[in-house]
Design a protein around this motif. Structure first.
Motif, PDB file in Angstrom:
ATOM      1  N   SER A   9       0.815  -1.213   0.000  1.00  0.00           N
ATOM      2  CA  SER A   9       0.000   0.000   0.000  1.00  0.00           C
ATOM      3  C   SER A   9       0.845   1.258   0.000  1.00  0.00           C
ATOM      4  CB  SER A   9      -0.964  -0.002   1.188  1.00  0.00           C
ATOM      5  OG  SER A   9      -0.256  -0.016   2.404  1.00  0.00           O
ATOM      6  N   GLY A  10       1.980   1.250   0.685  1.00  0.00           N
ATOM      7  CA  GLY A  10       2.843   2.433   0.711  1.00  0.00           C
ATOM      8  C   GLY A  10       3.384   2.773  -0.659  1.00  0.00           C
ATOM      9  N   SER A  11       3.894   1.778  -1.358  1.00  0.00           N
ATOM     10  CA  SER A  11       4.465   2.055  -2.674  1.00  0.00           C
ATOM     11  C   SER A  11       3.382   2.445  -3.667  1.00  0.00           C
ATOM     12  CB  SER A  11       5.261   0.854  -3.187  1.00  0.00           C
ATOM     13  OG  SER A  11       4.444  -0.272  -3.344  1.00  0.00           O
ATOM     14  N   ILE A  12       2.234   1.827  -3.587  1.00  0.00           N
ATOM     15  CA  ILE A  12       1.138   2.179  -4.484  1.00  0.00           C
ATOM     16  C   ILE A  12       0.652   3.593  -4.182  1.00  0.00           C
ATOM     17  CG2 ILE A  12      -1.261   1.659  -5.060  1.00  0.00           C
ATOM     18  CD1 ILE A  12      -0.486  -1.338  -4.702  1.00  0.00           C
ATOM     19  N   SER A  13       0.461   3.912  -2.917  1.00  0.00           N
ATOM     20  CA  SER A  13       0.023   5.257  -2.538  1.00  0.00           C
ATOM     21  C   SER A  13       1.035   6.302  -2.984  1.00  0.00           C
ATOM     22  CB  SER A  13      -0.156   5.363  -1.020  1.00  0.00           C
ATOM     23  OG  SER A  13      -1.139   4.491  -0.567  1.00  0.00           O
ATOM     24  N   GLN A  14       2.311   6.032  -2.728  1.00  0.00           N
ATOM     25  CA  GLN A  14       3.332   7.011  -3.099  1.00  0.00           C
ATOM     26  C   GLN A  14       3.337   7.269  -4.601  1.00  0.00           C
ATOM     27  OE1 GLN A  14       7.244   6.584  -1.275  1.00  0.00           O
ATOM     28  NE2 GLN A  14       6.272   5.298   0.264  1.00  0.00           N
ATOM     29  N   GLY A  15       3.232   6.214  -5.384  1.00  0.00           N
ATOM     30  CA  GLY A  15       3.223   6.376  -6.832  1.00  0.00           C
ATOM     31  C   GLY A  15       2.039   7.195  -7.312  1.00  0.00           C
ATOM     32  N   LEU A  16       0.864   6.880  -6.803  1.00  0.00           N
ATOM     33  CA  LEU A  16      -0.338   7.610  -7.225  1.00  0.00           C
ATOM     34  C   LEU A  16      -0.319   9.057  -6.733  1.00  0.00           C
ATOM     35  CD1 LEU A  16      -3.077   4.883  -6.719  1.00  0.00           C
ATOM     36  CD2 LEU A  16      -2.107   5.701  -8.879  1.00  0.00           C
ATOM     37  N   LEU A  17       0.099   9.265  -5.500  1.00  0.00           N
ATOM     38  CA  LEU A  17       0.112  10.624  -4.953  1.00  0.00           C
ATOM     39  C   LEU A  17       1.141  11.507  -5.659  1.00  0.00           C
ATOM     40  CD1 LEU A  17      -0.260   9.705  -1.195  1.00  0.00           C
ATOM     41  CD2 LEU A  17      -1.929  10.956  -2.586  1.00  0.00           C
ATOM     42  N   SER A  18       2.337  10.986  -5.870  1.00  0.00           N
ATOM     43  CA  SER A  18       3.350  11.806  -6.540  1.00  0.00           C
ATOM     44  C   SER A  18       2.949  12.089  -7.980  1.00  0.00           C
ATOM     45  CB  SER A  18       4.732  11.156  -6.463  1.00  0.00           C
ATOM     46  OG  SER A  18       4.752   9.938  -7.158  1.00  0.00           O
ATOM     47  N   ARG A  19       2.295  11.144  -8.611  1.00  0.00           N
ATOM     48  CA  ARG A  19       1.807  11.339  -9.983  1.00  0.00           C
ATOM     49  C   ARG A  19       0.791  12.478 -10.049  1.00  0.00           C
ATOM     50  NH1 ARG A  19      -2.163   8.134 -13.453  1.00  0.00           N
ATOM     51  NH2 ARG A  19      -1.300   8.299 -15.530  1.00  0.00           N
ATOM     52  N   ALA A 134     -15.202  -0.372 -12.089  1.00  0.00           N
ATOM     53  CA  ALA A 134     -14.454   0.732 -12.697  1.00  0.00           C
ATOM     54  C   ALA A 134     -13.139   0.979 -11.964  1.00  0.00           C
ATOM     55  CB  ALA A 134     -15.302   2.000 -12.713  1.00  0.00           C
ATOM     56  N   ARG A 135     -13.168   0.946 -10.663  1.00  0.00           N
ATOM     57  CA  ARG A 135     -11.933   1.167  -9.888  1.00  0.00           C
ATOM     58  C   ARG A 135     -10.944   0.019 -10.102  1.00  0.00           C
ATOM     59  NH1 ARG A 135     -11.976   5.412  -6.364  1.00  0.00           N
ATOM     60  NH2 ARG A 135     -13.993   6.398  -6.047  1.00  0.00           N
ATOM     61  N   ALA A 136     -11.439  -1.200 -10.141  1.00  0.00           N
ATOM     62  CA  ALA A 136     -10.560  -2.346 -10.401  1.00  0.00           C
ATOM     63  C   ALA A 136      -9.937  -2.231 -11.786  1.00  0.00           C
ATOM     64  CB  ALA A 136     -11.329  -3.652 -10.253  1.00  0.00           C
ATOM     65  N   ALA A 137     -10.737  -1.800 -12.770  1.00  0.00           N
ATOM     66  CA  ALA A 137     -10.211  -1.617 -14.128  1.00  0.00           C
ATOM     67  C   ALA A 137      -9.103  -0.565 -14.137  1.00  0.00           C
ATOM     68  CB  ALA A 137     -11.340  -1.221 -15.082  1.00  0.00           C
ATOM     69  N   ASP A 138      -9.272   0.514 -13.368  1.00  0.00           N
ATOM     70  CA  ASP A 138      -8.215   1.530 -13.262  1.00  0.00           C
ATOM     71  C   ASP A 138      -6.933   0.924 -12.711  1.00  0.00           C
ATOM     72  OD1 ASP A 138      -9.828   3.583 -14.192  1.00  0.00           O
ATOM     73  OD2 ASP A 138     -10.322   4.335 -12.171  1.00  0.00           O
ATOM     74  N   VAL A 139      -7.046   0.161 -11.642  1.00  0.00           N
ATOM     75  CA  VAL A 139      -5.865  -0.443 -11.020  1.00  0.00           C
ATOM     76  C   VAL A 139      -5.138  -1.357 -12.011  1.00  0.00           C
ATOM     77  CG1 VAL A 139      -5.063  -2.052  -9.230  1.00  0.00           C
ATOM     78  CG2 VAL A 139      -6.697  -0.234  -8.657  1.00  0.00           C
ATOM     79  N   PHE A 140      -5.882  -2.219 -12.695  1.00  0.00           N
ATOM     80  CA  PHE A 140      -5.244  -3.126 -13.653  1.00  0.00           C
ATOM     81  C   PHE A 140      -4.640  -2.366 -14.834  1.00  0.00           C
ATOM     82  CE2 PHE A 140      -7.927  -6.332 -11.477  1.00  0.00           C
ATOM     83  CZ  PHE A 140      -6.887  -7.154 -11.053  1.00  0.00           C
ATOM     84  N   ARG A 141      -5.289  -1.296 -15.276  1.00  0.00           N
ATOM     85  CA  ARG A 141      -4.722  -0.472 -16.350  1.00  0.00           C
ATOM     86  C   ARG A 141      -3.412   0.174 -15.882  1.00  0.00           C
ATOM     87  NH1 ARG A 141      -8.175   3.266 -16.627  1.00  0.00           N
ATOM     88  NH2 ARG A 141      -6.942   5.014 -15.907  1.00  0.00           N
ATOM     89  N   TRP A 142      -3.404   0.709 -14.659  1.00  0.00           N
ATOM     90  CA  TRP A 142      -2.189   1.333 -14.130  1.00  0.00           C
ATOM     91  C   TRP A 142      -1.063   0.322 -13.990  1.00  0.00           C
ATOM     92  CZ3 TRP A 142      -5.499   3.953  -9.853  1.00  0.00           C
ATOM     93  CH2 TRP A 142      -6.163   5.059 -10.387  1.00  0.00           C
ATOM     94  N   LEU A 143      -1.397  -0.913 -13.632  1.00  0.00           N
ATOM     95  CA  LEU A 143      -0.373  -1.958 -13.566  1.00  0.00           C
ATOM     96  C   LEU A 143       0.190  -2.244 -14.955  1.00  0.00           C
ATOM     97  CD1 LEU A 143      -2.023  -4.369 -11.000  1.00  0.00           C
ATOM     98  CD2 LEU A 143       0.191  -3.233 -10.711  1.00  0.00           C
ATOM     99  N   ARG A 144      -0.685  -2.380 -15.946  1.00  0.00           N
ATOM    100  CA  ARG A 144      -0.227  -2.621 -17.327  1.00  0.00           C
ATOM    101  C   ARG A 144       0.633  -1.475 -17.841  1.00  0.00           C
ATOM    102  NH1 ARG A 144      -5.457  -4.272 -17.948  1.00  0.00           N
ATOM    103  NH2 ARG A 144      -6.043  -2.305 -18.920  1.00  0.00           N
ATOM    104  N   GLU A 145       0.259  -0.230 -17.535  1.00  0.00           N
ATOM    105  CA  GLU A 145       0.971   0.948 -18.011  1.00  0.00           C
ATOM    106  C   GLU A 145       2.249   1.224 -17.227  1.00  0.00           C
ATOM    107  OE1 GLU A 145      -1.997   3.993 -17.623  1.00  0.00           O
ATOM    108  OE2 GLU A 145      -3.089   3.343 -19.411  1.00  0.00           O
TER     109      GLU A 145
END
Length: 183
Positions: A9-19, A134-145
């Motif tokens: 959760s920390g690494s995911i949060s940091q990536g999304l927040l800094s983005r 929709a939120r799950a689709a966002d997460v999987f898209r962000w993982l792919r990207e």
């Protein structure tokens, strides 16, 4: 302040927040984890040591006690520093139970200033099946990207689940620890 990278959760949060333009301060348990925290978006990294007051001093130095939000994925070892780093009426969000004698409590630790505590759950974030999809689709898209990255830090057979838990709790691991069935 956002902690801990990069186990989940920390690494995911940091990536999304800094983005999204947030100034992210990461807290890590060992110097070897600092580069990983920076790689996922932490602008500043504090290595937690034996002196818990040092974490609080560093957080205060970096925020001047004016931080808007603290996302805490560690709990007991970081909660006081996170609260000290907040501005009055700042938001503190725990992804782990807050510290206290009753581990599953929703008790809020004493704060040096009024903080607005929040304990997020999936129900808070996705109120119906369409939103969840929709939120799950966002997460999987962000993982792919490559927007979100996850690292596997170790594989354990089910009979070594206790060892996996001890390794995770020690703060020495990096990445997700996975239990592998059938081994």
């Amino acid at each position: 302040m956002c902690s801990p990278p990069p186990t989940g959760s920390g690494s995911i949060s940091q990536g999304l927040l800094s983005r999204r333009g947030a100034r992210v301060i990461g807290a890590v348990s060992a110097p070897g984890k600092a580069a990983a925290a920076e790689a996922v978006g932490a602008r500043h990294v504090i290595v937690r040591g034996a002196d818990p007051d040092e974490l609080t001093r560093r957080a205060l130095d970096l925020t001047g006690g004016r931080g808007d939000v603290v996302y805490d994925g560690i709990g007991k070892d970081t909660s006081e520093a996170g609260l000290a780093a907040l501005r009055p009426r700042g938001m503190s969000s725990w992804s782990v139970p807050p510290p206290g004698p009753c581990h599953r409590s929703t008790r809020v630790p004493r704060a040096p200033r009024l903080a607005l505590p929040h304990r997020p759950t999936l129900v808070d974030r996705a109120t119906d099946p369409e939103e969840l999809t929709a939120r799950a689709a966002d997460v999987f898209r962000w993982l792919r990207e490559g927007v979100l990255k996850t690292a596997i830090g170790g594989w354990y057979s089910f009979d070594r689940a206790g060892e996996a838990h001890a390794d995770l709790q020690s703060g020495t691991t990096t990445g997700k620890l996975l239990l592998q069935p059938g081994h």
